[in-house]
Design a protein around this motif. Structure first.
Motif, PDB file in Angstrom:
ATOM      1  N   LYS A  94       0.843  -1.191   0.000  1.00 28.02           N
ATOM      2  CA  LYS A  94       0.000   0.000   0.000  1.00 28.02           C
ATOM      3  C   LYS A  94       0.882   1.245   0.000  1.00 28.02           C
ATOM      4  O   LYS A  94       2.082   1.179   0.298  1.00 28.02           O
ATOM      5  CB  LYS A  94      -0.930   0.002   1.219  1.00 28.02           C
ATOM      6  N   GLU A 233      -5.888  -0.057   6.075  1.00 26.08           N
ATOM      7  CA  GLU A 233      -7.297   0.214   5.788  1.00 26.08           C
ATOM      8  C   GLU A 233      -7.906  -0.852   4.891  1.00 26.08           C
ATOM      9  O   GLU A 233      -9.039  -1.272   5.097  1.00 26.08           O
ATOM     10  CB  GLU A 233      -7.440   1.595   5.146  1.00 26.08           C
ATOM     11  N   GLN A 234      -7.180  -1.264   3.892  1.00 32.92           N
ATOM     12  CA  GLN A 234      -7.648  -2.357   3.045  1.00 32.92           C
ATOM     13  C   GLN A 234      -6.441  -3.054   2.432  1.00 32.92           C
ATOM     14  O   GLN A 234      -5.400  -2.446   2.228  1.00 32.92           O
ATOM     15  CB  GLN A 234      -8.594  -1.859   1.950  1.00 32.92           C
ATOM     16  N   ILE A 235      -6.607  -4.351   2.199  1.00 32.59           N
ATOM     17  CA  ILE A 235      -5.471  -5.111   1.689  1.00 32.59           C
ATOM     18  C   ILE A 235      -5.951  -6.278   0.843  1.00 32.59           C
ATOM     19  O   ILE A 235      -6.887  -6.983   1.222  1.00 32.59           O
ATOM     20  CB  ILE A 235      -4.590  -5.614   2.846  1.00 32.59           C
ATOM     21  N   PRO A 236      -5.353  -6.469  -0.341  1.00 32.12           N
ATOM     22  CA  PRO A 236      -5.653  -7.654  -1.154  1.00 32.12           C
ATOM     23  C   PRO A 236      -4.715  -8.790  -0.769  1.00 32.12           C
ATOM     24  O   PRO A 236      -3.542  -8.563  -0.477  1.00 32.12           O
ATOM     25  CB  PRO A 236      -5.376  -7.158  -2.573  1.00 32.12           C
ATOM     26  N   GLY A 251      -9.980  -9.003  -1.699  1.00 36.05           N
ATOM     27  CA  GLY A 251      -9.595  -7.789  -0.988  1.00 36.05           C
ATOM     28  C   GLY A 251     -10.389  -7.664   0.309  1.00 36.05           C
ATOM     29  O   GLY A 251     -11.554  -8.052   0.372  1.00 36.05           O
ATOM     30  N   PHE A 252      -9.744  -7.111   1.338  1.00 36.55           N
ATOM     31  CA  PHE A 252     -10.374  -6.975   2.646  1.00 36.55           C
ATOM     32  C   PHE A 252     -10.282  -5.536   3.113  1.00 36.55           C
ATOM     33  O   PHE A 252      -9.209  -4.928   3.065  1.00 36.55           O
ATOM     34  CB  PHE A 252      -9.705  -7.901   3.659  1.00 36.55           C
ATOM     35  N   LYS A 253     -11.403  -5.021   3.577  1.00 34.97           N
ATOM     36  CA  LYS A 253     -11.437  -3.671   4.136  1.00 34.97           C
ATOM     37  C   LYS A 253     -11.340  -3.781   5.640  1.00 34.97           C
ATOM     38  O   LYS A 253     -12.078  -4.537   6.275  1.00 34.97           O
ATOM     39  CB  LYS A 253     -12.735  -2.961   3.733  1.00 34.97           C
ATOM     40  N   LEU A 254     -10.412  -3.025   6.230  1.00 28.60           N
ATOM     41  CA  LEU A 254     -10.170  -3.091   7.660  1.00 28.60           C
ATOM     42  C   LEU A 254     -10.560  -1.772   8.314  1.00 28.60           C
ATOM     43  O   LEU A 254     -10.346  -0.697   7.751  1.00 28.60           O
ATOM     44  CB  LEU A 254      -8.689  -3.391   7.927  1.00 28.60           C
ATOM     45  N   ASP A 255     -11.131  -1.857   9.495  1.00 29.58           N
ATOM     46  CA  ASP A 255     -11.628  -0.677  10.195  1.00 29.58           C
ATOM     47  C   ASP A 255     -10.632  -0.245  11.265  1.00 29.58           C
ATOM     48  O   ASP A 255     -10.529  -0.879  12.317  1.00 29.58           O
ATOM     49  CB  ASP A 255     -12.994  -0.986  10.823  1.00 29.58           C
ATOM     50  N   GLN A 256      -9.876   0.818  10.973  1.00 28.51           N
ATOM     51  CA  GLN A 256      -8.911   1.354  11.938  1.00 28.51           C
ATOM     52  C   GLN A 256      -8.020   0.252  12.500  1.00 28.51           C
ATOM     53  O   GLN A 256      -7.812   0.145  13.709  1.00 28.51           O
ATOM     54  CB  GLN A 256      -9.658   2.060  13.083  1.00 28.51           C
TER      55      GLN A 256
END
Length: 294
Positions: A94, A233-236, A251-256
């Motif tokens: 990222k 924040e997000q990662i494939p 892909g994954f979206k991460l919250d803080q």
């Protein structure tokens, strides 16, 4: 439970350039990364200047994934100090932003001959798998020796000794759900792993299992070897089995989601069954990694 990149500016003297990606990111057969040249949006360059930067970028050695690197290419002396032209490279999955960084100028014997802290908010965001040229202005007060050599020098990040050993970090949800025995196992695992390079961030697979719904749960250890906290924040991610086949990717979206400096943090990613592309994967051995940016 699911597991698993400003301050006052001091670079007014920096020339401005136009952001112009020059080449595609490439991955060598050894897994090393060739970055893409990226100019700052505000820089203005002639075609000849762009060509010089492109040529020097082509001469840079390949990097391992998950690295932040700096390489000097030119030193310009003037009455009140000197300027070092350098390439900053990022092979993390990222983009990253730099705040204050401590830089050293080293002589051919590796001895520090100048040092200074730079505030790099003016650099803006350095894209993933990218290389950006920048100019670092040193004053005479930053010198540690009387005369700075014109040749045989190199620029490097000042790597400060960590105040504590690399440790396990658990999200609150993990603290509340795993047993003391499981936590002890994770602590021993983190302590037994090879030491990370300064600034290195990587992903290590721990466990895979299918849920009752036939989704694939992949537990990963996110290892942060830098002296700064990182926020994801997000990662494939891609999962590859022992046969070298891709089992799933998504892909994954991460919250803080924060991984503190010098810690490893476990998390579990759930791949829906629709994303599992191999019917009977060989998971006797497997790996998880972010895809190379195209």
């Amino acid at each position: 439970m699911a597991l698993f990149t400003r301050k006052k500016k001091n670079n007014d003297e920096i020339e401005k350039q136009e952001q112009t990606p020059v080449q595609e990111t490439e991955i060598s057969t050894e897994g090393l990364v060739k970055t893409t040249l990226s100019f700052h949006p505000d820089w203005e360059l002639t075609n000849q200047e762009k060509y010089v930067y492109q040529f020097k970028h082509e001469q840079l050695p390949l990097l391992k994934p998950n690295q932040i690197s700096i390489t000097g290419t030119k030193l310009i002396q003037y009455n009140d100090g000197f300027v070092v032209v350098a390439f900053l490279r990022n092979t993390l999955p990222k983009a990253v932003r730099f705040e204050a960084v401590d830089l050293l100028l080293l002589d051919e014997n590796g001895q520090a001959i100048a040092k200074k802290q730079f505030e790099l908010d003016g650099l803006d965001e350095l894209p993933s798998m990218a290389c950006r040229p920048w100019r670092f202005l040193f004053s005479n007060e930053d010198k540690l020796v009387e005369k700075i050599p014109e040749h045989g020098w190199k620029i490097a990040f000042e790597l400060k000794q960590s105040q504590s050993k690399h440790q396990l970090e658990l999200a609150e949800s993990w603290e509340n759900q795993i047993s003391p025995l499981q936590k002890e196992h994770l602590e021993k695992l983190v302590a037994s792993l090879p030491k990370l390079s300064p600034g290195e961030v990587n992903f290590m697979g721990i466990e895979t299992k299918y849920t009752p719904e036939q989704n694939l749960a992949v537990t990963v250890l996110i290892r942060n070897g830098s002296e700064k906290n990182i926020m994801l924040e997000q990662i494939p991610l891609i999962v590859e089995d022992a046969d070298g086949d891709i089992v799933c990717q998504g892909g994954f979206k991460l919250d803080q989601f924060e991984v503190k400096a010098n810690t490893s943090k476990p998390w579990t990613f759930i791949f829906p069954k629709e994303l599992v592309t191999k019917e009977k994967p060989n998971l006797t051995k497997w790996k998880v990694y972010p895809p190379a940016k195209q």
